[in-house]
Every structure is written in C-alpha cells, then in structure tokens.
Design an enzyme around this catalytic site. Structure first.
Site, PDB file in Angstrom:
ATOM      1  N   GLY A  70       0.809  -1.219   0.000  1.00 32.95           N
ATOM      2  CA  GLY A  70       0.000   0.000   0.000  1.00 32.95           C
ATOM      3  C   GLY A  70       0.841   1.268   0.000  1.00 32.95           C
ATOM      4  CB  THR A  71       3.846   2.258   1.952  1.00 33.16           C
ATOM      5  OG1 THR A  71       3.252   1.884   3.189  1.00 33.16           O
ATOM      6  CG2 THR A  71       4.694   3.495   2.140  1.00 33.16           C
ATOM      7  CG  ASN A 152      -5.203   3.383   9.269  1.00 34.01           C
ATOM      8  OD1 ASN A 152      -5.488   4.432   8.695  1.00 34.01           O
ATOM      9  ND2 ASN A 152      -4.174   3.280  10.083  1.00 34.01           N
ATOM     10  CD  GLN A 180      -6.935  -1.115   7.330  1.00 37.14           C
ATOM     11  OE1 GLN A 180      -7.646  -2.094   7.571  1.00 37.14           O
ATOM     12  NE2 GLN A 180      -5.691  -1.044   7.760  1.00 37.14           N
ATOM     13  CB  ALA A 201      -1.663  -9.141  -0.607  1.00 39.13           C
ATOM     14  CG  HIS A 202      -0.083  -6.869   4.867  1.00 41.33           C
ATOM     15  ND1 HIS A 202      -0.181  -6.411   6.160  1.00 41.33           N
ATOM     16  CD2 HIS A 202       0.246  -5.788   4.116  1.00 41.33           C
ATOM     17  CE1 HIS A 202       0.099  -5.097   6.180  1.00 41.33           C
ATOM     18  NE2 HIS A 202       0.359  -4.707   4.957  1.00 41.33           N
ATOM     19  CB  CYS A 329       1.501   1.305   9.956  1.00 39.77           C
ATOM     20  SG  CYS A 329      -0.042   0.500   9.609  1.00 39.77           S
TER      21      CYS A 329
HETATM   22  C1  PLP Z   1      -4.945   2.856   5.199  1.00 37.53           C
HETATM   23  C2  PLP Z   1      -3.585   2.292   4.979  1.00 37.53           C
HETATM   24  N1  PLP Z   1      -2.844   2.732   3.947  1.00 37.53           N
HETATM   25  C3  PLP Z   1      -1.617   2.249   3.694  1.00 37.53           C
HETATM   26  C4  PLP Z   1      -1.061   1.272   4.498  1.00 37.53           C
HETATM   27  C5  PLP Z   1       0.310   0.764   4.186  1.00 37.53           C
HETATM   28  O1  PLP Z   1       0.262  -0.466   3.554  1.00 37.53           O
HETATM   29  P1  PLP Z   1       1.586  -1.399   3.488  1.00 37.53           P
HETATM   30  O2  PLP Z   1       1.805  -1.897   4.870  1.00 37.53           O
HETATM   31  O3  PLP Z   1       1.232  -2.504   2.541  1.00 37.53           O
HETATM   32  O4  PLP Z   1       2.683  -0.580   2.954  1.00 37.53           O
HETATM   33  C6  PLP Z   1      -1.796   0.789   5.598  1.00 37.53           C
HETATM   34  C7  PLP Z   1      -1.193  -0.221   6.499  1.00 37.53           C
HETATM   35  O5  PLP Z   1      -1.463  -0.265   7.669  1.00 37.53           O
HETATM   36  C8  PLP Z   1      -3.089   1.297   5.839  1.00 37.53           C
HETATM   37  O6  PLP Z   1      -3.822   0.876   6.852  1.00 37.53           O
END
Ligand code: PLP
Length: 381
Positions: A70-71, A152, A180, A201-202, A329
């Site tokens: 996601g990031t 989140n 989410q 995916a996680h 996170c």
């Molecule tokens: C709303 C949201 N965006 C982005 C992310 C980041 O995703 P990733 O951990 O796959 O980089 C998260 C992870 O907690 C999230 O909750």
C-alpha cells in the site's frame, strides 16, 4: 489462549493462499523477464494473477501495477500526479494514513509550488463535503483529491461515489487509499469513476510485501522505481512472483463470499459493542459505528480513565489479547494518534483499536471482553 484482534495491522495468511504459494516457491524460479520456458512460465503466473485481480475489480489488466504494498502504491500516485500529470494542489485530510499524509507533505517539500489543503472533518471523521466543494471550486491549479476509503484507526467510511462525482464536476483527479477496504467490499471500477486506488494483500489474508496500484487508463504513470522494463516500464525490478500469485489467490477467496464475511464480522463487532457498553461503565466508541458508514472490521474503543490507563494495551497483551492503540504501522511505540487528534477525540482516555477478520470467532470476542472486564473491575478509581 491468545486472541488476535489486530487485523487492521495485518491478517494471518489464509491456508489456501499458503497452499497456492508453496509449490511455486519450490518449483517456479524462472525470472519473468527471461524469454526461455521457465521465464515464460513465471510471466504467465503474473499475467494470470493480473487478470484475476482486474476481473474482480471490473477494470483492465493493464490498469493494475504490482507494487511492494500500500505504501508504495500511495507514493506512486503522488509522484505520478505531481511529476507527470501537472498537479499543483493536493486536497487531503488530516487523518490519512502516513503513506498519504507524509507523502503529500514530501511533495510540497520537493516542489515548493505545490499547495496542500486539508478538508474539514466532523467529530466522527467524516469529510465535510461542502468544504471539499469549496476547496475544489476555489482551486486555480490542477488538483488531486486524496481521501481514504476507510480510516484504519477509526473505521469511518468515505462516500466514494459522491466524492468521485464532486471531483469530476471540478475536473480534479481522485485517489483513494483503499488499503483497508480492498478484499472487504466489492469495487466496480467501470461504475466508480476514480483515478487511483491502492491495495496491500496482507490486509485480507494474503502475503506481506505485495500490493498494487490501480491507475485508470486515462492517466500515464511516472515510474518511481527506475530500472528494467517490468510492469510495462512503470516499476522496475524483478517481480515478486510468489507474492503476486498469493495476492491473486487472497483476492479470489475474499470475493468468493464477501457478503457472508461482512455479515459474520459485523455481527461480532455489534456483539462486542453491546457487551462492552453493558459491562464497563463509561465506555464509548470513536468514529462512526453505523454499519453503512463504518468499516465492519474496525472498532475503536475509548475506555474510562483508570490508574492503569497507560498500561492497558500492555496488560491486554499479557492476558493474551493482541490489539493496538492507534496505528501500529508507524512503530511499536504508543504515541499520540494523529487520527484521534484530527477529530478532537479525548486523547487522555485509554484507547484501543480492536480489528476483526473472517476467521475471528465469538468465543474470541467473549474472551477479550472477559479480560477487559477483569482489568476495569480491578483498576477503577
Ligand atoms: C490505510 C492504509 N494505507 C496504507 C497502508 C500501508 O500499507 P503497506 O503496509 O502494505 O505498505 C496501511 C497499512 O497499515 C493502511 O492501513
């Protein structure tokens, strides 16, 4: 007993996902860019996965770009918007995940002529749509609206369709961080007019370190990671073959019975809310809890102040309940949450985010509630 109620941080891998990945880890070692048999085989696994995902979202396979999660997908959106599509005004909210919030700020640092505006929120974290429209109407530059589908930490949902219509009316680009909600709600990208959405995916029983950016075919991508011609030149680097296969499998499983999962999890959430309200004086919930306006996997609880307030998460952990306070996170440290601050929630009260998955059981909720009741009985002042 150990109960895992931190599924918004990450979810356990589904057994079917592991079963799909293990033989690939053992047998498929070809580089998808190689032109020989093993390379072509690896490439076919990736393209099949892309087709599976695009068919679930009703978009084109070429609109899916695999990323490390996601990031990266959120970052890629901002790089593309500012560096390729001429965006000079970003409208976002103060309660976005840091993958969006910090990236918007970074864009401003890199390009001093980029303006970042923050839309007003109500005390449940809902975007003030009138204010959003005012910001859009007053914007004189090419604009990107970036607002997350579900928060989140507090679960409040954005009315995606309404925001999409507004952005179209004012000719702005629209990105929503759907990390989410992907795998938890259906998306029809022919119906929902949006430029970018993101996935990890996680968050729905797939592997870590893999996700994607959906980029509407109208927009050309600016690569953030330069290198080979993988992902049609939009993202260099040998593909995460096993992760991609696991992601597609997790997506298939999630959408096999998404309504069934939603009903199961929503029942557990409502049950936990009733139990906590009944058994612990002074409990209330943060964010919206009305099912249509709230992510069913997240329940953010504000507990009364007690002598052990600061130790609540730690005590819960000792008692076998894994949950989190705000966003897990960023770090292991429990520090003030920018989300709670952004909606003016009382930061002096102990706060726990419980988050559920389709594997969560009623017995697990009962166990967690029992532990909470015991903590608050003993520590009330
Ligand atoms: C709303 C949201 N965006 C982005 C992310 C980041 O995703 P990733 O951990 O796959 O980089 C998260 C992870 O907690 C999230 O909750």
């Amino acid at each position: 007993m150990r109960v895992y109620l931190d599924n918004a941080a990450t979810t356990p891998i589904a057994p079917e996902v592991a079963a799909c990945m293990i033989p690939l880890l053992q047998n498929e070692f070809g580089n998808p860019s190689s032109s020989h048999y093993l390379g072509r085989q690896a490439k076919a696994i990736i393209e099949n996965a892309r087709r599976t995902i695009s068919s679930k979202l009703n978009c084109l396979p070429s609109e899916i770009i695999f990323t490390s999660g996601g990031t990266e997908a959120d970052n890629m959106t901002f790089h593309t918007a500012v560096r390729k599509l001429g965006v000079r005004h970003i409208i976002t909210s103060p309660i976005e995940h840091h993958a969006v919030g910090h990236t918007a700020e970074f864009m401003k640092e890199l390009y001093p002529d980029v303006l970042v505006s923050y839309v007003r929120l109500d005390d449940k974290g809902h975007v003030n749509l009138n204010h959003l429209e005012q910001l859009l109407a007053a914007s004189t530059e090419k604009t990107l609206v970036s607002l997350m589908h579900a928060n989140n930490e507090i679960g409040t949902l954005l009315p995606l369709k309404k925001v999409s219509e507004l952005t179209r009316q004012y000719n702005a680009l629209f990105h929503s961080d759907t990390v989410q909600t992907m795998g938890h709600y259906t998306f029809d990208l022919q119906d929902l007019d949006i430029d970018f959405i993101t996935c990890a995916a996680h968050k729905f029983h797939g592997p870590k370190g893999i996700g994607f950016l959906y980029a509407n075919r109208k927009n050309t991508i600016e690569p953030m990671i330069h290198g080979g011609a993988q992902e049609r030149g939009f993202r260099g680097g040998t593909e995460n073959l096993y992760g991609i296969a696991g992601l597609a499998k997790a997506m298939e499983l999630a959408y096999e019975d998404v309504e069934g999962h939603q009903q199961h999890v929503q029942e557990l959430k409502s049950f936990m809310m009733r139990e906590l309200e009944e058994k612990i004086d002074g409990v209330y919930f943060i964010g919206d809890t009305i099912p249509e306006r709230s992510l069913y996997t997240v329940l953010n609880v504000s507990f009364p102040k007690t002598s052990k307030a600061g130790m609540l998460l730690f005590t819960l952990d000792l008692k076998g309940v894994c949950a989190s306070g705000g966003s897990a996170c960023s770090s292991g440290a429990v520090k003030g949450s920018h989300v709670l601050e952004g909606i003016n929630a009382d930061g002096s009260r102990p706060n726990v985010r419980f988050s559920f998955s389709r594997y969560t059981t009623k017995e697990e909720i009962e166990f967690a509630v029992e532990q909470l009741v015991a903590i608050f009985e003993k520590t009330l002042i």
